[in-house]
Design a protein around this motif. Structure first.
Motif, PDB file in Angstrom:
ATOM      1  N   ALA A 223      45.554  26.518   7.558  1.00  0.00           N
ATOM      2  CA  ALA A 223      46.579  26.019   8.477  1.00  0.00           C
ATOM      3  C   ALA A 223      47.976  26.397   7.997  1.00  0.00           C
ATOM      4  O   ALA A 223      48.858  26.727   8.802  1.00  0.00           O
ATOM      5  CB  ALA A 223      46.455  24.500   8.614  1.00  0.00           C
ATOM      6  N   VAL A 224      48.174  26.364   6.690  1.00  0.00           N
ATOM      7  CA  VAL A 224      49.467  26.767   6.139  1.00  0.00           C
ATOM      8  C   VAL A 224      49.670  28.274   6.296  1.00  0.00           C
ATOM      9  O   VAL A 224      50.748  28.741   6.683  1.00  0.00           O
ATOM     10  CB  VAL A 224      49.562  26.369   4.647  1.00  0.00           C
ATOM     11  CG1 VAL A 224      50.821  26.959   4.007  1.00  0.00           C
ATOM     12  CG2 VAL A 224      49.569  24.849   4.505  1.00  0.00           C
ATOM     13  N   THR A 225      48.607  29.049   6.041  1.00  0.00           N
ATOM     14  CA  THR A 225      48.728  30.505   6.081  1.00  0.00           C
ATOM     15  C   THR A 225      48.956  31.027   7.497  1.00  0.00           C
ATOM     16  O   THR A 225      49.684  32.012   7.690  1.00  0.00           O
ATOM     17  CB  THR A 225      47.479  31.156   5.477  1.00  0.00           C
ATOM     18  OG1 THR A 225      47.284  30.655   4.149  1.00  0.00           O
ATOM     19  CG2 THR A 225      47.614  32.673   5.418  1.00  0.00           C
ATOM     20  N   VAL A 226      48.328  30.409   8.499  1.00  0.00           N
ATOM     21  CA  VAL A 226      48.498  30.920   9.862  1.00  0.00           C
ATOM     22  C   VAL A 226      49.923  30.728  10.361  1.00  0.00           C
ATOM     23  O   VAL A 226      50.323  31.367  11.336  1.00  0.00           O
ATOM     24  CB  VAL A 226      47.508  30.272  10.861  1.00  0.00           C
ATOM     25  CG1 VAL A 226      46.079  30.578  10.503  1.00  0.00           C
ATOM     26  CG2 VAL A 226      47.742  28.783  10.995  1.00  0.00           C
ATOM     27  N   VAL A 227      50.683  29.867   9.699  1.00  0.00           N
ATOM     28  CA  VAL A 227      52.110  29.786  10.027  1.00  0.00           C
ATOM     29  C   VAL A 227      52.763  31.145   9.780  1.00  0.00           C
ATOM     30  O   VAL A 227      53.622  31.600  10.544  1.00  0.00           O
ATOM     31  CB  VAL A 227      52.787  28.683   9.191  1.00  0.00           C
ATOM     32  CG1 VAL A 227      54.308  28.747   9.351  1.00  0.00           C
ATOM     33  CG2 VAL A 227      52.270  27.307   9.605  1.00  0.00           C
ATOM     34  N   VAL A 228      52.321  31.806   8.707  1.00  0.00           N
ATOM     35  CA  VAL A 228      52.839  33.144   8.403  1.00  0.00           C
ATOM     36  C   VAL A 228      52.450  34.129   9.503  1.00  0.00           C
ATOM     37  O   VAL A 228      53.272  34.924   9.966  1.00  0.00           O
ATOM     38  CB  VAL A 228      52.303  33.620   7.034  1.00  0.00           C
ATOM     39  CG1 VAL A 228      52.848  35.008   6.716  1.00  0.00           C
ATOM     40  CG2 VAL A 228      52.686  32.635   5.935  1.00  0.00           C
ATOM     41  N   PHE A 229      51.189  34.064   9.932  1.00  0.00           N
ATOM     42  CA  PHE A 229      50.758  34.940  11.017  1.00  0.00           C
ATOM     43  C   PHE A 229      51.556  34.667  12.291  1.00  0.00           C
ATOM     44  O   PHE A 229      51.925  35.586  13.020  1.00  0.00           O
ATOM     45  CB  PHE A 229      49.263  34.744  11.290  1.00  0.00           C
ATOM     46  CG  PHE A 229      48.362  35.406  10.287  1.00  0.00           C
ATOM     47  CD1 PHE A 229      48.173  36.778  10.308  1.00  0.00           C
ATOM     48  CD2 PHE A 229      47.708  34.663   9.334  1.00  0.00           C
ATOM     49  CE1 PHE A 229      47.345  37.401   9.390  1.00  0.00           C
ATOM     50  CE2 PHE A 229      46.875  35.264   8.409  1.00  0.00           C
ATOM     51  CZ  PHE A 229      46.688  36.641   8.427  1.00  0.00           C
ATOM     52  N   GLY A 230      51.811  33.382  12.563  1.00  0.00           N
ATOM     53  CA  GLY A 230      52.571  33.027  13.759  1.00  0.00           C
ATOM     54  C   GLY A 230      53.988  33.578  13.716  1.00  0.00           C
ATOM     55  O   GLY A 230      54.475  34.156  14.690  1.00  0.00           O
ATOM     56  N   PHE A 231      54.658  33.401  12.577  1.00  0.00           N
ATOM     57  CA  PHE A 231      56.005  33.943  12.434  1.00  0.00           C
ATOM     58  C   PHE A 231      56.004  35.467  12.554  1.00  0.00           C
ATOM     59  O   PHE A 231      56.912  36.047  13.147  1.00  0.00           O
ATOM     60  CB  PHE A 231      56.583  33.544  11.079  1.00  0.00           C
ATOM     61  CG  PHE A 231      57.376  32.266  11.113  1.00  0.00           C
ATOM     62  CD1 PHE A 231      58.732  32.287  11.355  1.00  0.00           C
ATOM     63  CD2 PHE A 231      56.755  31.048  10.904  1.00  0.00           C
ATOM     64  CE1 PHE A 231      59.469  31.110  11.380  1.00  0.00           C
ATOM     65  CE2 PHE A 231      57.475  29.872  10.926  1.00  0.00           C
ATOM     66  CZ  PHE A 231      58.834  29.885  11.168  1.00  0.00           C
ATOM     67  N   SER A 232      54.983  36.119  11.987  1.00  0.00           N
ATOM     68  CA  SER A 232      54.961  37.578  11.976  1.00  0.00           C
ATOM     69  C   SER A 232      54.882  38.161  13.384  1.00  0.00           C
ATOM     70  O   SER A 232      55.333  39.286  13.626  1.00  0.00           O
ATOM     71  CB  SER A 232      53.783  38.082  11.137  1.00  0.00           C
ATOM     72  OG  SER A 232      52.544  37.791  11.765  1.00  0.00           O
ATOM     73  N   GLU A 233      54.309  37.395  14.322  1.00  0.00           N
ATOM     74  CA  GLU A 233      54.187  37.905  15.683  1.00  0.00           C
ATOM     75  C   GLU A 233      55.539  38.080  16.355  1.00  0.00           C
ATOM     76  O   GLU A 233      55.685  38.899  17.268  1.00  0.00           O
ATOM     77  CB  GLU A 233      53.295  36.975  16.514  1.00  0.00           C
ATOM     78  CG  GLU A 233      51.837  36.998  16.079  1.00  0.00           C
ATOM     79  CD  GLU A 233      50.917  36.348  17.089  1.00  0.00           C
ATOM     80  OE1 GLU A 233      51.257  36.332  18.282  1.00  0.00           O
ATOM     81  OE2 GLU A 233      49.859  35.845  16.674  1.00  0.00           O
TER      82      GLU A 233
END
Length: 419
Positions: A223-233
């Motif tokens: 859940a913490v890591t997908v924040v990075v994926f979300g921002f990267s989009e």
């Protein structure tokens, strides 16, 4: 993967899923282009993807439904019903029928909350425990591969013959998926009713995640890591524009690199899980995300390609690890609700991050944000890899699970130490 394809049920299931994924990906993009063509509005086109995502809030109800009926008949019925609903798009001819596109996409999204939980639960019946990682890896590899061709095919078909034809093609893929599921041979009993209030049953998936140490740790870190994926989009647009000083169309090149890396990640996930365990591979994937983020902050095309490749390869490792751990560590009667809980607990932060990234990139240097995201991913991956429970091999964890009591529906699975 050859061991999975050697099984008749798995071959049928994967073939149906491959066609269905192709139809879905083609229609989603075509629907956005369709609305943009009819209205001339970028906002109206963007609302298509919002309509698909909105039913995600119903995921817990979908998970409960999956756990209360036989999975294969439910999936067949959902595929058939969705095929019929998609054909309603044939009635869209001008701006006045755009509301129908939104309505169909809402139903589409709702169907996928059922299909996601149901397919994950059915896979545990189609494959033996030791092949679950290979099955999840095969599905993700198929998805990554089709992402390279399906959007282009959908856009091209729309430009050539119109949105109605794309809708018909997608409806046919749902029918094929239903047919392959009907041909699958699986012994499945009707779940016994549980004498508890529906609200308690609805929350059983979240309770299971909270009480299962190894699963809880992976879900928190993911859940913490997908924040990075979300921002990267959203940050990737700044990477292309400000960093590489290329036109927006160059994003297609980066997405191709990411897709190819995703294929490699999907193919290697299961063998690596067999050697290291789900938690360790997920943690390594998060560490790859931490390495990828600062590379995107550089103005060198080689560095950006490397960063995008690391992003693409890390996602299958994290996703396949999480799904396989969920399937192996969850009782059959909870599979649907635990999948829905994981999907919600991990998906919600990513959705928020996409919106927040779009705001922050306008006021904060994107390179600063990428460095911060690297620290976030490094913290999540480092914490997960430091957990003793995650270093257990699947065989060792199975022995721990076997010692746990199984007297309640939301059974405690995994080591009972704090995480």
């Amino acid at each position: 993967m050859s061991r999975v394809l050697a099984l008749r049920n798995a071959r049928l299931y994967l073939a149906g899923q491959a066609l269905s994924i192709f139809g879905d990906t083609a229609l989603w993009l075509a629907a956005g282009i369709w609305v943009k063509t009819l209205t001339g509005s970028n906002t109206a086109a963007g609302l298509v993807f919002f309509a698909i995502s909105l039913p995600q809030v119903l995921a817990p109800l979908a998970g409960l439904l999956v756990d209360r009926v036989r999975r294969r008949p439910l999936l067949i019925a959902t595929n058939l019903a969705t095929a019929a609903v998609v054909l309603a798009l044939l009635a869209v001819h001008d701006r006045g029928q755009v509301w129908l596109v939104y309505l169909v996409m809402l139903v589409y999204g709702a169907a996928y909350t059922v299909l996601g939980s149901g397919q994950s639960a059915l896979l545990t019946l189609l494959l033996p425990d030791e092949l679950l990682a290979y099955g999840n890896g095969a599905l993700l590899t198929i998805r990554q591969g089709l992402r390279l061709v399906a959007p282009l095919a959908g856009a091209g078909l729309f430009a050539w013959l119109g949105g109605g034809v794309v809708a018909v093609v997608d409806a046919v893929t749902f029918l094929v998926a239903a047919a392959t599921l009907a041909a699958v041979r699986v012994a499945e009993q009707t779940p016994e009713p549980v004498g508890r209030r529906w609200r308690a049953e609805l929350a059983a998936g979240v309770r299971h995640v909270a009480r299962t140490v190894v699963l809880r740790q992976v879900v928190v870190a993911a859940a913490v890591t997908v924040v990075v994926f979300g921002f990267s989009e959203t940050l990737v647009f700044a990477v292309v524009d400000r960093g590489l000083q290329r036109p927006p169309s160059f994003l297609g090149v980066l997405l191709t690199v990411q897709g190819v890396a995703g294929l490699v990640g999907g193919l290697t996930a299961a063998p690596l899980i067999r050697r290291t365990g789900e938690g360790c591979l997920a943690g390594v994937g998060m560490a790859m995300v931490a390495l990828a983020s600062p590379l995107l902050a550089l103005s060198s095309p080689a560095a950006v390609f490397a960063g995008v490749g690391l992003f693409g390869g890390s996602m299958p490792w994290i996703v396949v690890s999480a799904y396989t751990l969920l399937q192996r560590g969850t009782p059959p009667q909870l599979q649907g609700r635990v999948f829905a809980a994981l999907d919600t607990l991990v998906g919600a932060p990513q959705t928020v991050a996409i919106a927040l990234g779009a705001v922050l990139v306008a006021v904060v240097d994107y390179r600063v944000l990428l460095v911060l995201l690297a620290l976030v991913a490094a913290s999540a991956g480092g914490w997960l890899l430091s957990r003793r429970e995650q270093r257990l091999r699947p065989q060792e964890r199975a022995a721990v699970v076997a010692e746990q009591p199984d007297s309640r529906e939301d059974v405690l699975v995994g080591a009972a130490s704090p995480g």
